[in-house]
Design a protein around this motif. Structure first.
Motif, PDB file in Angstrom:
ATOM      1  N   SER A  37       0.823  -1.211   0.000  1.00 52.87           N
ATOM      2  CA  SER A  37       0.000   0.000   0.000  1.00 52.87           C
ATOM      3  C   SER A  37       0.855   1.257   0.000  1.00 52.87           C
ATOM      4  O   SER A  37       1.962   1.292   0.534  1.00 52.87           O
ATOM      5  CB  SER A  37      -0.942   0.008   1.204  1.00 52.87           C
ATOM      6  N   ARG A  38       0.334   2.280  -0.640  1.00 55.30           N
ATOM      7  CA  ARG A  38       0.931   3.607  -0.685  1.00 55.30           C
ATOM      8  C   ARG A  38      -0.210   4.612  -0.593  1.00 55.30           C
ATOM      9  O   ARG A  38      -1.350   4.302  -0.893  1.00 55.30           O
ATOM     10  CB  ARG A  38       1.672   3.858  -2.012  1.00 55.30           C
ATOM     11  N   ILE A  39       0.131   5.832  -0.229  1.00 59.60           N
ATOM     12  CA  ILE A  39      -0.820   6.934  -0.323  1.00 59.60           C
ATOM     13  C   ILE A  39      -0.517   7.634  -1.638  1.00 59.60           C
ATOM     14  O   ILE A  39       0.595   8.139  -1.845  1.00 59.60           O
ATOM     15  CB  ILE A  39      -0.686   7.931   0.849  1.00 59.60           C
ATOM     16  N   LEU A  40      -1.476   7.626  -2.534  1.00 62.84           N
ATOM     17  CA  LEU A  40      -1.353   8.301  -3.818  1.00 62.84           C
ATOM     18  C   LEU A  40      -1.839   9.733  -3.637  1.00 62.84           C
ATOM     19  O   LEU A  40      -2.937   9.964  -3.118  1.00 62.84           O
ATOM     20  CB  LEU A  40      -2.216   7.597  -4.869  1.00 62.84           C
ATOM     21  N   SER A  41      -1.015  10.687  -4.050  1.00 61.67           N
ATOM     22  CA  SER A  41      -1.400  12.099  -4.052  1.00 61.67           C
ATOM     23  C   SER A  41      -1.339  12.597  -5.486  1.00 61.67           C
ATOM     24  O   SER A  41      -0.319  12.442  -6.164  1.00 61.67           O
ATOM     25  CB  SER A  41      -0.441  12.934  -3.196  1.00 61.67           C
ATOM     26  N   VAL A  42      -2.463  13.161  -5.930  1.00 60.31           N
ATOM     27  CA  VAL A  42      -2.562  13.699  -7.284  1.00 60.31           C
ATOM     28  C   VAL A  42      -3.291  15.035  -7.196  1.00 60.31           C
ATOM     29  O   VAL A  42      -4.259  15.166  -6.443  1.00 60.31           O
ATOM     30  CB  VAL A  42      -3.350  12.739  -8.215  1.00 60.31           C
ATOM     31  N   ARG A  43      -2.831  16.002  -7.965  1.00 58.88           N
ATOM     32  CA  ARG A  43      -3.518  17.299  -7.982  1.00 58.88           C
ATOM     33  C   ARG A  43      -4.871  17.166  -8.673  1.00 58.88           C
ATOM     34  O   ARG A  43      -4.978  16.518  -9.717  1.00 58.88           O
ATOM     35  CB  ARG A  43      -2.686  18.345  -8.718  1.00 58.88           C
TER      36      ARG A  43
END
Length: 152
Positions: A37-43
């Protein structure tokens, strides 16, 4: 065989999934990755603000992928618009660029994703598993965006 509308989300979250997403996101934010798992950050494509969601990063044949088991969600639309984002585990952050795969190139990646995470995401695949034929995986491919990611 089921045909999928490539513009819809596969299924709503229900009551349990948001709780699980918060739990996974909380642990991942603290540096504990559950099964990749990862935290995805997208604008955001309209707001420009950072949007976060937990995802599973698939390592397969020397490449890394993001698969959207819930279909054409907001994070998918935002990633299409920006072409880049961040992946975080704890304090470790990596910047990446993303290229969306064509439907014809998805079956092998979908199979690997289901082999690894069917226990978690199988409900979104309507009973289709890693043992499905290439023809079946091709038929559902339009409903499951897949991005090849490259660390910048």
């Amino acid at each position: 065989m089921t045909s999928y509308d490539s513009t819809r989300n596969i299924r709503p979250d229900g009551r349990v999934a948001p709780l699980m997403n918060r739990a996974v996101a909380g642990l991942t934010s603290r540096g504990i990755s559950l099964f990749g798992s990862r935290i995805l950050s997208v604008r955001g494509r309209k707001s420009g603000e950072w949007r976060n969601t937990p995802v599973n990063v698939l390592d397969h044949d020397g490449q890394r992928y993001l698969v959207a088991p819930r279909g054409h969600t907001q994070w998918v639309r935002n990633l299409r618009a920006s072409g880049e984002g961040l992946l975080r585990v704890g304090r470790r952050t990596e910047t990446f660029s993303a290229v969306e795969m064509t439907d014809a190139d998805k079956p092998e990646v979908l199979r690997a994703y289901l082999r690894r995470w069917k226990f978690e995401v199988g409900v979104f695949f309507d009973g289709i598993g890693a043992d499905a034929s290439d023809e079946t995986l091709l038929s559902i491919a339009p409903g499951y965006p897949v991005f090849r990611i490259h660390t910048v």
